[in-house]
Structures are given as structure tokens and as C-alpha cells.
Design a protein around this motif. Structure first.
Motif, short mmCIF file in Angstrom:
data_model
loop_
_atom_site.label_atom_id
_atom_site.label_comp_id
_atom_site.label_asym_id
_atom_site.label_seq_id
_atom_site.Cartn_x
_atom_site.Cartn_y
_atom_site.Cartn_z
N MET A 201 -2.66 -39.29 9.12
CA MET A 201 -2.48 -37.97 8.61
C MET A 201 -3.65 -37.82 7.02
SD MET A 201 0.61 -37.12 6.06
CE MET A 201 0.88 -38.91 5.38
N HIS B 156 -5.21 -37.92 3.82
CA HIS B 156 -4.48 -37.91 2.55
C HIS B 156 -5.75 -38.24 1.60
CE1 HIS B 156 -4.39 -42.14 3.91
NE2 HIS B 156 -4.90 -42.17 2.93
N GLN C 107 -6.21 -40.34 -2.49
CA GLN C 107 -5.83 -40.93 -3.58
C GLN C 107 -6.77 -40.98 -4.67
OE1 GLN C 107 -4.52 -44.58 -1.92
NE2 GLN C 107 -2.43 -43.60 -1.74
N PHE D 294 2.04 -39.95 -10.22
CA PHE D 294 2.78 -41.09 -10.46
C PHE D 294 2.11 -41.79 -11.99
CE2 PHE D 294 3.87 -45.69 -10.52
CZ PHE D 294 5.29 -45.77 -10.28
N ARG E 186 1.78 -44.65 -14.37
CA ARG E 186 2.04 -46.12 -14.26
C ARG E 186 2.56 -46.87 -15.45
NH1 ARG E 186 -2.95 -48.95 -11.41
NH2 ARG E 186 -1.29 -50.20 -11.17
N SER F 25 7.47 -39.76 -12.16
CA SER F 25 6.65 -38.99 -11.36
C SER F 25 7.15 -37.57 -11.18
CB SER F 25 6.99 -39.52 -9.94
OG SER F 25 8.16 -39.41 -9.27
N GLN G 191 6.51 -34.17 -8.34
CA GLN G 191 5.78 -33.69 -6.88
C GLN G 191 5.89 -32.24 -6.76
OE1 GLN G 191 6.46 -36.94 -6.15
NE2 GLN G 191 8.07 -37.38 -7.58
N HIS H 90 -1.67 -38.92 -5.47
CA HIS H 90 -1.64 -39.12 -4.05
C HIS H 90 -1.27 -37.66 -3.38
CE1 HIS H 90 -1.10 -40.99 -0.03
NE2 HIS H 90 -0.10 -39.81 0.14
N ALA I 181 -1.65 -46.68 3.18
CA ALA I 181 -1.87 -45.69 1.90
C ALA I 181 -0.71 -44.71 2.44
CB ALA I 181 -3.01 -45.20 2.06
N GLY I 182 -0.05 -44.28 1.42
CA GLY I 182 1.14 -43.32 1.56
C GLY I 182 1.95 -43.19 0.53
N MET I 183 3.33 -42.79 0.72
CA MET I 183 4.24 -42.54 -0.19
C MET I 183 5.49 -43.42 0.06
SD MET I 183 3.25 -40.74 -2.63
CE MET I 183 5.04 -40.46 -3.58
N HIS J 278 9.36 -43.18 -0.71
CA HIS J 278 10.61 -42.14 -1.27
C HIS J 278 11.86 -42.95 -1.36
CE1 HIS J 278 7.85 -38.76 -0.86
NE2 HIS J 278 7.56 -39.26 0.31
N GLN K 17 9.84 -41.73 -6.34
CA GLN K 17 8.68 -41.50 -5.17
C GLN K 17 7.66 -42.46 -6.21
OE1 GLN K 17 10.50 -39.08 -3.44
NE2 GLN K 17 11.54 -38.83 -5.44
N ILE K 18 7.05 -43.28 -5.15
CA ILE K 18 6.07 -44.35 -5.50
C ILE K 18 4.97 -44.26 -4.62
CG2 ILE K 18 5.43 -46.77 -6.52
CD1 ILE K 18 8.92 -46.72 -6.42
N PRO K 19 3.53 -43.95 -5.09
CA PRO K 19 2.50 -43.99 -4.00
C PRO K 19 2.23 -45.47 -3.44
CG PRO K 19 1.92 -42.69 -5.93
CD PRO K 19 3.33 -43.45 -6.32
N ILE K 20 1.69 -45.66 -2.42
CA ILE K 20 1.32 -47.01 -1.69
C ILE K 20 -0.20 -46.85 -1.53
CG2 ILE K 20 1.44 -48.20 0.25
CD1 ILE K 20 4.20 -47.12 0.70
N ALA K 21 -0.73 -48.03 -2.10
CA ALA K 21 -2.29 -48.13 -1.82
C ALA K 21 -2.41 -49.69 -1.52
CB ALA K 21 -3.23 -47.80 -3.13
N VAL L 25 2.02 -48.97 -6.16
CA VAL L 25 1.10 -48.88 -7.19
C VAL L 25 1.83 -48.98 -8.57
CG1 VAL L 25 -0.63 -47.46 -5.77
CG2 VAL L 25 1.07 -46.25 -7.43
N LEU L 26 2.83 -49.73 -8.73
CA LEU L 26 3.46 -49.74 -9.98
C LEU L 26 2.57 -50.48 -10.97
CD1 LEU L 26 6.82 -51.27 -8.38
CD2 LEU L 26 6.67 -49.13 -9.24
N GLY L 27 2.85 -49.97 -12.20
CA GLY L 27 2.11 -50.92 -13.16
C GLY L 27 2.49 -51.81 -13.52
N ALA M 148 6.14 -43.05 4.35
CA ALA M 148 5.28 -42.06 5.23
C ALA M 148 3.67 -42.47 4.89
CB ALA M 148 5.60 -40.88 5.16
N GLY M 149 2.72 -42.58 5.48
CA GLY M 149 1.34 -42.67 5.40
C GLY M 149 0.74 -43.18 6.71
N ASP M 150 -0.43 -43.93 6.43
CA ASP M 150 -1.01 -44.25 7.41
C ASP M 150 -1.27 -46.09 7.29
OD1 ASP M 150 -2.22 -42.01 8.67
OD2 ASP M 150 -3.21 -41.57 6.92
#
Lengths: 138, 138, 138
Positions: free
Chosen positions: A1, A3, A5, A41, A43, A99, A101, A134, C35-37, C39, C101-105, C110-112, C136-138
Motif C-alpha cells: 500500500m 504510504h 511518513q 501523532f 509524541r 492524534s 486523523q 503518516h 510501517a503503518g498504523m 488503531h 491511533q499510533i503510527p508504526i515505523a 512511534v510513541l515518544g 494495517a500497513g506494509d
């Protein structure tokens, strides 16, 4: 997909809202995504995000005044080692958002006419805040 | 990625919550997405979204009463040109949500038994409000 | 689109915040999404989610104290059949979040540094709460 960042460093001023709509829209354009979601988001736990009126700056002053009164610094908090503004900043963050959206259509955020995106600094001194973006879609 | 977008125009009544669960579930069915996310975004700054009790309508009255008292119209606000209910409506929007996100499994929103989706009108007169729905998944 | 869904049953304690950061991070690892989100959706109307300070537990006590005072049980509510703590629990849920909702990398949230994810029980007795996770993501 597909995306995209990106992390932005945003300089805030004490206890006030800073508009980031243009920077977020620029990220959407850079992502080349035409239909999807933009996830923001922040941080941090003593600053937050909100979407609010982008026209009359008095609205932002009233928002800050309301929160200053609702969550007073002179109240007794157990967590006080980081200064009288720290625990109120945590509470104000809980009452707003970490966050946001926003859907994307035709390559643009679907914000209403009066909606702006803001980072709200809840501490008494300026900070550099990290905003993670994101974007996902097609 | 399969996705679906739709904008609904929802007529509200003054200072009250209007349930939109059925309309959102209909959009999910129309999207044919079986597993994914349903993102709701309200394009306004004086009305908001919330997910709350769908059974006893008294809960909605208590919610409205609490917010009317927490953010009084008779308070002094700088932004007052649009009427005494406008700035309170902005504050009430900040304290609730401009967007809601609900996962989808087996083609349905994973709402709990007691959860309903509401648009909350914070102004003193009815409005037509634009609800943007973005659904993504498989 | 690669995605992952899981429902966690979380036991809460009365009127307090329970950290679920580790369980959520474990779900992210299990999803193998880089990499994604992420939820999170809580399927209840008298408990909620928030992202807050993960270091000093006093912050959590101050948060609970603030909300207990802002939304008092001794106030008169129309909806009272389920006990004096039920309507306040609904209001406290509205003031916080049903979803986060928290992004993923790089395969991680990616929490502070200071951010933890919490389920906040607003009722006077412990409950088992259902937390739905969609990644969801890759």
C-alpha cells in the motif's frame, strides 16, 4: 500500500495554539496520495493537537483562557516536581488529542472551510515538539 | 488499496446528540469491505462526534446538561460576535472529537453492545452538518 | 493490504488507569508490519483510552483526582439507575477517547519517550474490558 511518513519539528510558544495546516497540507502534496487518510501523532504528553476555527484569533485566546481556568496551576497536585504548569499540561493533553486523523480526497485534506490544525503548547515555556505524519492511500 | 469515500449531510437539532450509527453501518455495507477501518470526520468546529450509550436516552440529556454547565454561555468570551453560544460550541468541540475511527471485522463495525455513534450539535439552532466517511481495508 | 486484527480482554481495577503499552507493542511485533498504523478501539462507554506519562505514577493519581472532581458522583443525573458512578463514567469517557491511533515505523510504535497507552476504568468496580486492535500497513 502506498504510504508516506515524515516527522516535523515544530517550535511552540508558551500556552498557545500554533497552526500547522499549511505544513500538513504540504506533506499531503508531497505524498502524491489522492484518496486516503492523513494521520497526525504528537509524541508528547504536555502538548496536544486540536482542529479548530482558523479565522478569528480571539477563538484561540478564549480556548486558552477556558483551559487555564478549568485546570488551574494553583490547584494542589501530587506530581509537582516539574513545576506548577506540568500536571495541568498533562490534564489539558488528556482533555484534547494526541492524534488527529483527516481524510484526503482529490489530493487534499477534506477540512471544512473554518477548520485549521493546531499544536497546543500547554507548558509555560516554548518547546520543540515532534509531529509524526503518516499518510496512506492511493 | 480498496477504499470508499462518501459525504453525508446530516440535519441536527439544537444542542443535542443525533445518532448516525445506522447510516454509518450502511456505508460500511456499501463499501463491501470486510476487514478494515471506518474513519468519520466532521467538517465543522461547533459540532462534534462522540461514541456513547445507545440505550437510555437520559444519558444523552445528562451529557448535554453537563456540557452546558461546564462551558456556560453567560461566561465572558472575547469571541462573541457570532452569539453567546458560538464560543461555548467551539470549546465543547475541543473537549469531544472532530473524528472517530472504528475498526471493521466480518463486514461490520466492531462497536460494543452499548455503543452508538453520535453527531453532537453544540449551537442553539439546527444546522446541516457534513460528515465525511472514509473506509479502507479488504 | 496486509492487516492484522486481535481482541484483548483486559482486567481493570476501579477508577484507575491500566498501562497496556507492552501488550499493544507485542501485537505490533506479531503483525510483522514495519510501517503503518495501529488503531486501538475500546468497545465500552464507561471506560476509555488515553496516552499519557509513563514514568511517574503520581500523574495517574492526579488525573483520576481531577476527573473525580470535575465529574462528581454526588451531582444530580437523570440516568441514575445503574449507580451513582455510571453517568460520571459516561461523561469521563466522552472527555477522553474511545480510540487511539499510533503510527508504526521500523516495526515499532512511534510513541515518544514519555508516552504510555492506558485503559482508564471509570466505574467503581473492576471490569473485563475488550480492546480491539487493528494494524494495517506494509
Amino acid at each position: 500500500m502506498p504510504h508516506y511518513q515524515k516527522q516535523l519539528a515544530v517550535r511552540t510558544t508558551a500556552k498557545s495554539l500554533r497552526k500547522v495546516t499549511t505544513a500538513v497540507q504540504a506533506a499531503v502534496a508531497e505524498s502524491k496520495i489522492q484518496a486516503g487518510m492523513c494521520h497526525l501523532f504528537l509524541r508528547h504528553t504536555s502538548a496536544s493537537l486540536t482542529i479548530q476555527e482558523n479565522a478569528d484569533p480571539d477563538v484561540l485566546v478564549d480556548l486558552e483562557n477556558f483551559f487555564a481556568k478549568l485546570v488551574p496551576e494553583w490547584e494542589k497536585y501530587i506530581h509537582s516536581a516539574e513545576g506548577p504548569d506540568d500536571m495541568p499540561a498533562h490534564i489539558r493533553t488528556v482533555l484534547t488529542n494526541t492524534s488527529e486523523q483527516i481524510p484526503i480526497a482529490n489530493g487534499r485534506l477534506v477540512l471544512g472551510t473554518w477548520q485549521g490544525i493546531y499544536i497546543w503548547e500547554h507548558r509555560n515555556i516554548p518547546h520543540q515538539r515532534e509531529l509524526f505524519i503518516h499518510i496512506a492511500g492511493d
